[in-house]
Motif scaffolding. Structure first.
Motif, short mmCIF file in Angstrom:
data_model
loop_
_atom_site.label_atom_id
_atom_site.label_comp_id
_atom_site.label_asym_id
_atom_site.label_seq_id
_atom_site.Cartn_x
_atom_site.Cartn_y
_atom_site.Cartn_z
N ARG A 123 -14.90 2.31 -3.02
CA ARG A 123 -13.61 2.39 -2.26
C ARG A 123 -12.83 3.50 -2.03
O ARG A 123 -12.75 4.32 -2.98
CB ARG A 123 -12.58 1.24 -2.65
CG ARG A 123 -13.30 -0.08 -2.70
CD ARG A 123 -13.74 -0.76 -1.39
NE ARG A 123 -14.24 -2.03 -1.30
CZ ARG A 123 -15.35 -2.26 -0.69
NH1 ARG A 123 -16.02 -1.55 0.07
NH2 ARG A 123 -15.72 -3.59 -0.73
N SER A 124 -12.20 3.78 -0.99
CA SER A 124 -11.33 5.05 -1.11
C SER A 124 -10.01 4.83 -1.50
O SER A 124 -9.48 5.64 -1.72
CB SER A 124 -11.50 5.39 0.58
OG SER A 124 -10.67 4.43 1.48
N TRP A 125 -9.78 3.62 -1.92
CA TRP A 125 -8.25 3.27 -2.27
C TRP A 125 -8.53 3.15 -3.66
O TRP A 125 -9.58 2.66 -4.20
CB TRP A 125 -7.74 2.20 -1.62
CG TRP A 125 -8.33 0.86 -1.74
CD1 TRP A 125 -8.33 -0.03 -2.66
CD2 TRP A 125 -9.39 0.31 -0.72
NE1 TRP A 125 -8.84 -1.24 -2.26
CE2 TRP A 125 -9.70 -0.88 -1.31
CE3 TRP A 125 -9.81 0.79 0.35
CZ2 TRP A 125 -10.57 -1.51 -0.42
CZ3 TRP A 125 -10.91 0.08 1.08
CH2 TRP A 125 -11.13 -1.28 0.56
N ASP B 175 0.80 -1.05 0.20
CA ASP B 175 -0.05 -0.01 -0.09
C ASP B 175 0.97 1.20 -0.10
O ASP B 175 1.85 1.10 0.79
CB ASP B 175 -0.74 0.03 1.43
CG ASP B 175 -2.00 -0.96 1.20
OD1 ASP B 175 -2.02 -1.52 0.22
OD2 ASP B 175 -2.63 -1.26 2.35
N GLN C 228 -12.71 -5.29 -5.98
CA GLN C 228 -12.58 -4.56 -4.66
C GLN C 228 -13.98 -3.54 -4.85
O GLN C 228 -14.20 -2.88 -3.85
CB GLN C 228 -11.45 -3.53 -4.78
CG GLN C 228 -11.61 -2.35 -5.97
CD GLN C 228 -10.66 -2.85 -7.12
OE1 GLN C 228 -10.61 -3.89 -7.55
NE2 GLN C 228 -10.13 -1.70 -8.00
N ASP D 169 -8.85 -4.26 -11.62
CA ASP D 169 -9.91 -4.65 -10.73
C ASP D 169 -9.69 -6.19 -10.24
O ASP D 169 -9.77 -6.93 -10.99
CB ASP D 169 -11.24 -4.73 -11.81
CG ASP D 169 -12.53 -5.02 -10.93
OD1 ASP D 169 -12.51 -5.38 -9.63
OD2 ASP D 169 -13.62 -4.86 -11.43
N VAL E 114 -3.40 4.24 -1.19
CA VAL E 114 -4.55 4.49 -0.08
C VAL E 114 -4.37 5.88 0.16
O VAL E 114 -4.06 6.82 -0.47
CB VAL E 114 -4.10 3.54 0.87
CG1 VAL E 114 -4.38 2.15 0.66
CG2 VAL E 114 -2.86 3.98 1.57
N ASP F 65 -2.01 -0.73 -3.75
CA ASP F 65 -2.91 0.03 -3.55
C ASP F 65 -2.48 1.43 -3.29
O ASP F 65 -1.44 1.55 -2.64
CB ASP F 65 -3.76 -0.43 -2.08
CG ASP F 65 -4.34 -1.74 -2.53
OD1 ASP F 65 -4.65 -2.14 -3.65
OD2 ASP F 65 -4.87 -2.30 -1.44
#
Length: 132
Positions: free
Chosen positions: A108-110, A77, A104, A101, A124, A122
């Motif tokens: 999502r915020s990431w 991350d 997820q 993809d 983040v 990721d």
């Protein structure tokens, strides 16, 4: 008695290419090269420094003959420090990353991405100071 987490090793086909990519992503530098492997870090580790404290691990890229075939069981991350998540994803795509993809979902915020050899990671939360 304890151990220290000293290196994260990533199998790959082209260690130089991935080291260049991740150096640009993380602002790391190459600290060691040998036949079929490249090690990068944010600092120059010494045995004394590692024994004295938990220190950031280095990342080592090792050449292997096979390519990646399935989703990673372990991934990195990254958090942008001076721009937002979307802007960082755009910067990383210019370096050779792709959005992927892995199931997820859209809310999502990431952002899930892959490096030039398809290893997922990721992007983040941003650590950038918020404008006031």
């Amino acid at each position: 008695m304890t151990s220290r987490f000293t290196e994260l090793v990533i199998d790959c086909r082209d260690p130089e290419r991935l080291a260049d990519f991740w150096c640009a992503v993380l602002d790391f530098q190459v600290i060691d090269r040998a036949e079929g492997q490249v090690e990068i870090a944010s600092w120059e580790p010494t045995v004394e420094a590692v024994r004295a404290r938990q220190a950031p691990p280095t990342i080592m890229f090792i050449r292997v003959p096979e390519g990646k075939t399935v989703k990673n069981r372990l991934h990195l991350d990254v958090s942008p420090v001076d721009i937002g998540t979307e802007a960082e994803a755009t910067r990383l795509m210019a370096l050779g990353a792709t959005k992927v993809d892995v199931g997820q979902g859209p809310a999502r915020s990431w952002i899930v991405m892959a490096d030039p050899e398809g290893n997922e990671f990721d992007v983040v939360r941003s650590l950038a100071p918020t404008a006031k």
